[in-house]
Structure formats: structure tokens, C-alpha cells
Design an enzyme around this catalytic site. Structure first.
Site, short mmCIF file in Angstrom:
data_model
loop_
_atom_site.label_atom_id
_atom_site.label_comp_id
_atom_site.label_asym_id
_atom_site.label_seq_id
_atom_site.Cartn_x
_atom_site.Cartn_y
_atom_site.Cartn_z
N LYS A 222 0.86 -1.19 0.00
CA LYS A 222 0.00 0.00 0.00
C LYS A 222 0.89 1.23 0.00
O LYS A 222 1.66 1.46 0.93
CB LYS A 222 -0.92 0.01 1.21
CG LYS A 222 -1.86 1.21 1.25
CD LYS A 222 -2.79 1.15 2.45
CE LYS A 222 -3.72 2.34 2.49
NZ LYS A 222 -4.61 2.31 3.68
N LYS A 275 -2.13 -1.53 -3.70
CA LYS A 275 -2.98 -0.34 -3.69
C LYS A 275 -2.11 0.90 -3.78
O LYS A 275 -1.15 1.01 -3.00
CB LYS A 275 -3.81 -0.31 -2.39
CG LYS A 275 -4.73 0.90 -2.28
CD LYS A 275 -5.47 0.89 -0.94
CE LYS A 275 -6.41 2.10 -0.86
NZ LYS A 275 -7.06 2.19 0.46
N SER A 301 -10.14 5.48 -5.09
CA SER A 301 -11.10 6.59 -5.24
C SER A 301 -10.64 7.65 -6.23
O SER A 301 -11.45 8.18 -7.01
CB SER A 301 -11.37 7.23 -3.88
OG SER A 301 -10.17 7.75 -3.32
#
Length: 351
Positions: A222, A275, A301
Site C-alpha cells: 500500500k 494499492k 477513489s
């Protein structure tokens, strides 16, 4: 000595000429244009579908859902994405299930926040209540995000002392959260905090409480990314000071991602995740090459918001860009894709 070198050069030159001649003959009789025409395989839709190398299925998709105790509403920076009241989440879950999407991942916005993220492991917390509601109404696989940032007054993913995010004290709170979510009925817990050792701590805590069948989907690679902005609006999780670069990964690093993935697998992760997805397709590919366990990727997003904004302005064909992005993520090696586009994609794939 000189004569040996001249002989060597003659043989080498002769070999090069022979190889050139061989390739020309090979192209004429076996490979080259006009005998080989790749466009034949693109002749029409049916043929293109028959020989397609990458398939995207509705079963690959995981739909993120934001839940709260309030009235909910659309997220301004994410058109089409809503925060749902915990009592209404069963309805949207049934819609997701009807589309054939197998799983959802839950993010909670509590009524109150504090320095120890008590809302994250409250038995009557917002995500815990949402899990029960969804499990009562559907057969969906329910994944619960395990992090503290939505629940802390400072917005960081761990315990803070004197402006420093502490790793080891955070592990205890993450473990308590994971156990609480498992008790509520979560099938999968997904630690997204990027603290060192959190997969091991959560696995031990789950097993100790009799939840050895609950999966861990680790956010293993991440990155500290600017693509999370709209999510932080939706989840009210922006840090009150500094940023998350001391625990989330540096965007310049690739080998480090493989190190993180290896560690999480060794600690008991059942699924590993990269991510964001779109700017880190190379990482997805490397991770897939590294391991034989399922690889997830989060189409985050900011990636969603950029496509929706471009579509609204008429600059891009939103549906085509959406599908191109998701196919690129799958082509890079992702087995599972977390995406806010899941419902839209499911409708297209059903056509």
C-alpha cells in the site's frame, strides 16, 4: 596469434551472414508478412472474443461500501458513490448480490472518534452492525477493512505519542478490531494500516479466539498516494497532522513491495493486495510472478474520480475508459479487483 584472430573474425562474420540468410528464408516460408497477418485475428467481435488473452468476470469484483449511523448521502468527489446508514446497507447489499458480485468491503464512519480508536473494536460499532445486517439479508462474502484512521481523532492509522506513530502498541488495537469484526460475522478481515507485523498479530488473535477460518486479505503493498483524496473525504480519515509516509510505501520503490508481500505471506496472509492499482500495474505484475496465492488490486477513489470527472466534462468516454482500466489491472495479474465501478461493470458484463 594474429592468424587465429583473423580466422575467428571470418567465422564470426560468416556465421552472421548465415543467420541473416536463415532468418530471411524463415520469414519467407514460415513467419513474415504477407503470410502472417495479425489483423486476421481482429476481423470481427466474435473472433476477437474467442482469442482474447484476458477475461474480466463479475466474480473478480469486490464492491466498497461506506457505512455510518447518520442519514448518509452521495460523496461529492465520487459521483455515484454513497455513504449508507447502517440500517439501509442491507438494501444496497442485495442489489450488489443480484448483479452477481460476490463480495463487499466495508468502511465505517463512527459517531465519535478518540485517540485509541475505540469505535473500531466496539461490539456495537458501525461496521460490526453493518456486517450483521448484510449477513442477515444476503449470502455475500463480507470483507471488513481493519484500520484505525476512520476512528482516531488524529486521523492516523496507529497509536500516536509525541507526534510519532507507534508500531507495536498499534498491533494490539488492530488485533482487537479484527477479532471484533470476526465475531460480528466477517468472512475476511483486511488490514490496511501498513504497520510492521500486523498480519502475524491478527492471525494469532483470530486463531486464539477460534476464528481460524477467517481469511486475512492484507494490504501488503500500500503506497502513500495522492490518489486517496476522495476516499478520505468519504471516510473522514484525513490525518490531522503530517502524512502517512512513515508507514505507507514510497511510490519510488518496487523491490520493497516484494519484501512486504513476502513478509505478509510468511505471517499468514491468505490474499495479498496492491494499492493503488492503476499507477502500480508493474507492482501487480511483479507480485503475481512472485506468489501463487490470490492477488487483489484496489482501483482507488482518485482513479474513479478522475474518470468520472473526465466523463462529466465530455473529455473521455467514461464507460470505455472504465473498462480499459479494469482490463489493464486484470491483465497485469490481479485475481480480484476492489472497485467503485463494480456495479456499472457488472451490468456491462451481463449484456
Amino acid at each position: 596469434m594474429l592468424s587465429h584472430r583473423i580466422f575467428y573474425l571470418k567465422v564470426k562474420w560468416g556465421s552472421m551472414r548465415f543467420l541473416d540468410l536463415f532468418h530471411k528464408i524463415d520469414n519467407i516460408f514460415f513467419m513474415g508478412f504477407p503470410y502472417t497477418r495479425p489483423r486476421r485475428l481482429r476481423k470481427n467481435t466474435l473472433i476477437r472474443d474467442m482469442v482474447a488473452e484476458t477475461e474480466l468476470s463479475v466474480k473478480d469484483l469486490i464492491y466498497p461500501i461506506f457505512v455510518e449511523f447518520g442519514k448518509g448521502g452521495e460523496v461529492k468527489s465520487m459521483p455515484g458513490v454513497f455513504r449508507y446508514n447502517v440500517r439501509d446497507v442491507g438494501k444496497i447489499a442485495k442489489e450488489v448480490e443480484a448483479l452477481g458480485i460476490p463480495a463487499v468491503i466495508l468502511f465505517g464512519i463512527p459517531d465519535k472518534k478518540d485517540e485509541v480508536a475505540s469505535g473500531a473494536y466496539d461490539e456495537k460499532g458501525v461496521v460490526q452492525e453493518a456486517i450483521r445486517e448484510i449477513k442477515e439479508k444476503t449470502e455475500l462474502v463480507v470483507i471488513a477493512d481493519v484500520c484505525l484512521c476512520e476512528y482516531t481523532s488524529h486521523g492516523h492509522c496507529g497509536v500516536v505519542k509525541n507526534g510519532k506513530i507507534l508500531n507495536d502498541p498499534t498491533l494490539e488495537l488492530l488485533s482487537k478490531t479484527a477479532v471484533s469484526l470476526a465475531k460480528a460475522g466477517a468472512d475476511v478481515v483486511a488490514p490496511s494500516d501498513m504497520m510492521d507485523g500486523r498480519v502475524s498479530a491478527i492471525r494469532k488473535a483470530l486463531d486464539k479466539e477460534g476464528f481460524e477460518d477467517v481469511l486475512i486479505m492484507a494490504y501488503s503493498a500500500k503506497y502513500a498516494s495522492a490518489f486517496y483524496g476522495p476516499f478520505r473525504e468519504a471516510a473522514e480519515s484525513a490525518p490531522a497532522f503530517g502524512d502517512r509516509s512513515t508507514y505507507q510505501m514510497d511510490m519510488r520503490n518496487a523491490r520493497e513491495a516484494l519484501k512486504e508481500v513476502k513478509m505478509d505471506i510468511e505471517e499468514g496472509a491468505d490474499i495479498v493486495m496492491v494499492k493503488p492499482a492503476l499507477s502500480y500495474l508493474d507492482i501487480i505484475y511483479r507480485v503475481k510472478e512472485l506468489t501463487n496465492i490470490p492477488v487483489a488490486a484496489y482501483n482507488v477513489s482518485g482513479e474513479y474520480a478522475l474518470i468520472k470527472a473526465g466523463e462529466k466534462l465530455g473529455w473521455v468516454d467514461g464507460k470505455k475508459v472504465m473498462m480499459e482500466v479494469l482490463y489493464s489491472i486484470k491483465r497485469a495479474g490481479a485475481d480480484l479487483i476492489l472497485t467503485y465501478f463494480a456495479k456499472e461493470v457488472a451490468l456491462i458484463l451481463k449484456e
